[in-house]
Design an enzyme around this catalytic site. Structure first.
Site, PDB file in Angstrom:
ATOM      1  N   ARG A 239       0.845  -1.194   0.000  1.00  0.00           N
ATOM      2  CA  ARG A 239       0.000   0.000   0.000  1.00  0.00           C
ATOM      3  C   ARG A 239       0.875   1.236   0.000  1.00  0.00           C
ATOM      4  O   ARG A 239       1.953   1.233   0.596  1.00  0.00           O
ATOM      5  CB  ARG A 239      -0.850   0.064   1.289  1.00  0.00           C
ATOM      6  CG  ARG A 239      -2.135  -0.684   1.248  1.00  0.00           C
ATOM      7  CD  ARG A 239      -3.192  -0.004   0.349  1.00  0.00           C
ATOM      8  NE  ARG A 239      -4.421  -0.776   0.335  1.00  0.00           N
ATOM      9  CZ  ARG A 239      -4.649  -1.835  -0.447  1.00  0.00           C
ATOM     10  NH1 ARG A 239      -3.752  -2.244  -1.304  1.00  0.00           N
ATOM     11  NH2 ARG A 239      -5.807  -2.475  -0.380  1.00  0.00           N
ATOM     12  N   GLU A 268      -2.372   7.740  -4.186  1.00  0.00           N
ATOM     13  CA  GLU A 268      -2.703   7.267  -5.534  1.00  0.00           C
ATOM     14  C   GLU A 268      -4.200   7.429  -5.816  1.00  0.00           C
ATOM     15  O   GLU A 268      -4.999   7.373  -4.874  1.00  0.00           O
ATOM     16  CB  GLU A 268      -2.264   5.799  -5.707  1.00  0.00           C
ATOM     17  CG  GLU A 268      -3.051   4.830  -4.850  1.00  0.00           C
ATOM     18  CD  GLU A 268      -2.583   3.394  -5.042  1.00  0.00           C
ATOM     19  OE1 GLU A 268      -1.396   3.108  -4.845  1.00  0.00           O
ATOM     20  OE2 GLU A 268      -3.465   2.570  -5.363  1.00  0.00           O
ATOM     21  N   HIS A 286      -0.976   0.026  -9.619  1.00  0.00           N
ATOM     22  CA  HIS A 286      -1.718  -0.842  -8.671  1.00  0.00           C
ATOM     23  C   HIS A 286      -2.375  -2.020  -9.412  1.00  0.00           C
ATOM     24  O   HIS A 286      -3.599  -2.173  -9.389  1.00  0.00           O
ATOM     25  CB  HIS A 286      -2.760  -0.023  -7.898  1.00  0.00           C
ATOM     26  CG  HIS A 286      -3.155  -0.651  -6.593  1.00  0.00           C
ATOM     27  ND1 HIS A 286      -3.464   0.079  -5.466  1.00  0.00           N
ATOM     28  CD2 HIS A 286      -3.290  -1.960  -6.231  1.00  0.00           C
ATOM     29  CE1 HIS A 286      -3.789  -0.746  -4.479  1.00  0.00           C
ATOM     30  NE2 HIS A 286      -3.694  -1.994  -4.928  1.00  0.00           N
TER      31      HIS A 286
HETATM   32  C1  8YV Z   1      -7.155  -4.506  -5.267  1.00  0.00           C
HETATM   33  C2  8YV Z   1      -5.322  -4.751  -3.502  1.00  0.00           C
HETATM   34  O1  8YV Z   1      -7.315  -4.801  -6.601  1.00  0.00           O
HETATM   35  O2  8YV Z   1      -6.416  -6.634  -2.634  1.00  0.00           O
HETATM   36  C3  8YV Z   1      -5.827  -5.586  -2.401  1.00  0.00           C
HETATM   37  O3  8YV Z   1      -5.612  -5.224  -1.232  1.00  0.00           O
HETATM   38  O4  8YV Z   1      -4.538  -3.898  -3.296  1.00  0.00           O
HETATM   39  C4  8YV Z   1      -5.778  -5.002  -4.911  1.00  0.00           C
HETATM   40  O5  8YV Z   1      -5.716  -6.364  -5.154  1.00  0.00           O
HETATM   41  C5  8YV Z   1      -7.380  -3.043  -5.110  1.00  0.00           C
HETATM   42  O6  8YV Z   1      -7.100  -2.630  -3.814  1.00  0.00           O
HETATM   43  C6  8YV Z   1      -8.820  -2.673  -5.470  1.00  0.00           C
HETATM   44  O7  8YV Z   1      -9.681  -2.791  -4.383  1.00  0.00           O
END
Ligand code: 8YV
Length: 325
Positions: A239, A268, A286
């Site tokens: 993150r 982001e 991402h």
């Molecule tokens: C998601 C991610 O696609 O699962 C997670 O925590 O970071 C990604 O796989 C994104 O956060 C959309 O919700």
């Protein structure tokens, strides 16, 4: 009468169809990223929401949603949801773990290899028409095989990344809130638990796979970057906010570390424009979980959770079981 739900972002049409069997669905196939005010308005009269990490369910928003019973987050990370506030209001919160482990681990390796071997930098150079001859020292990078991999955050995705390192004859160090069992360590290529400081100073390649929270904010800051080898690579697929992006930009610019691969950024989809001025960083938007089948599985898992929650069953990936109790 069917309960009403909101699907907060664009999603696979099959999943909308599936949810429509159970609910009166308001979808958002135009994929508008709703503001907090718009979310509050859209969620009036709704019992549940299927959302992604772009929707922030904080206490202020929740007080405006007395009818809301379920938040199904289509992501494993749920730092966008105030879990305590949801629990206090009796809202069932779920996420989508496991279905994305292997795809995300694959992408950790994609980023690591692209970064260490300067794939995007050399491609941009080639596309710009600079390639006129071969030279012994063009785009010299760092070896992956035989090197030491440091993983911070050794959950399911971290362990899947570690398993893949066997084929590269690597040594694995890890740091985590808790250490793995000896059996798990063996499966994770004999990963060895060390302090964060030891990991940063000994690893050739550092991979960040930990969840974001107030405690993990800026896990990698100026002091941590200073511990890393000048030849080291840093990969963040967890993150934004886990790394202090400004400190990282300084470290990349001064070559305090060799290179970074980033799939996530502070604030982001906006990100610090100085990243664009640096050659030694690989930037992706991402997409770590973005394979066709995994994103479909995540969407369906979020749908499973929402259907269960609103049919008075326990969602398979319930994050606040206290609500059911
Ligand atoms: C998601 C991610 O696609 O699962 C997670 O925590 O970071 C990604 O796989 C994104 O956060 C959309 O919700």
């Amino acid at each position: 009468m069917k309960l009403a739900i909101l699907i907060a972002r664009a999603i696979f049409p099959d999943v909308i169809e599936r949810l429509s069997v159970y609910f009166d669905v308001e979808a958002n196939q135009q994929d508008i990223v709703f503001s907090q005010q718009e979310l509050a308005e859209k969620l009036q009269g709704k019992s549940g929401v299927l959302c992604t990490s772009s929707a922030r369910f904080d206490a202020t928003l929740l007080t405006r949603l007395p009818m809301l019973k379920a938040v199904a987050n289509m992501a494993v990370g749920y730092d966008n949801v105030d879990l305590a506030a949801c629990t206090a209001q009796g809202i069932l919160v779920s996420n989508t773990p496991d279905v994305l482990n292997e795809t995300t681990a694959d992408f950790g390796w994609t980023l690591l290899m692209a970064t260490a071997r300067r794939v995007t930098e050399s491609e941009h150079w080639l596309r710009a028409g600079h390639w006129d001859k071969w030279r012994y020292d063009y785009f010299l990078g760092a070896d992956i095989h035989g090197s030491t991999l440091g993983i911070i955050g050794m959950g399911r995705i971290g362990q899947a990344i570690a398993r893949r390192s066997m084929g590269f004859d690597m040594q694995v160090l890890y740091h985590n809130r808790t250490s793995l069992t000896p059996e798990q360590e063996v499966r994770a290529n004999n990963a060895r638990y060390v302090s964060k400081e030891a990991l940063l100073s000994e690893a050739d390649h550092v991979m960040l796979v930990l969840p974001y929270s107030a405690t993990t904010h800026h896990t990698i800051d100026k002091a941590e970057l200073a511990l890393m080898k000048p030849t080291a690579t840093l990969v963040n697929l967890a993150r934004g906010g886990i790394v202090n992006d400004l400190a990282l930009i300084d470290a990349l610019r001064s070559k305090a570390i060799a290179a970074a691969g980033l799939d996530v950024f502070e604030n982001e989809p906006k990100f610090h424009p100085d990243f664009l001025t640096l050659n030694n960083v690989v930037l992706t938007p991402h997409i770590a979980s973005a394979s066709e089948s995994t994103r479909f599985a995540m969407a369906n898992r979020a749908a499973d959770n929402l259907i269960a929650a609103l049919q008075n069953q326990r969602p398979p990936n319930l994050l606040n079981p206290e609500v059911v109790a």
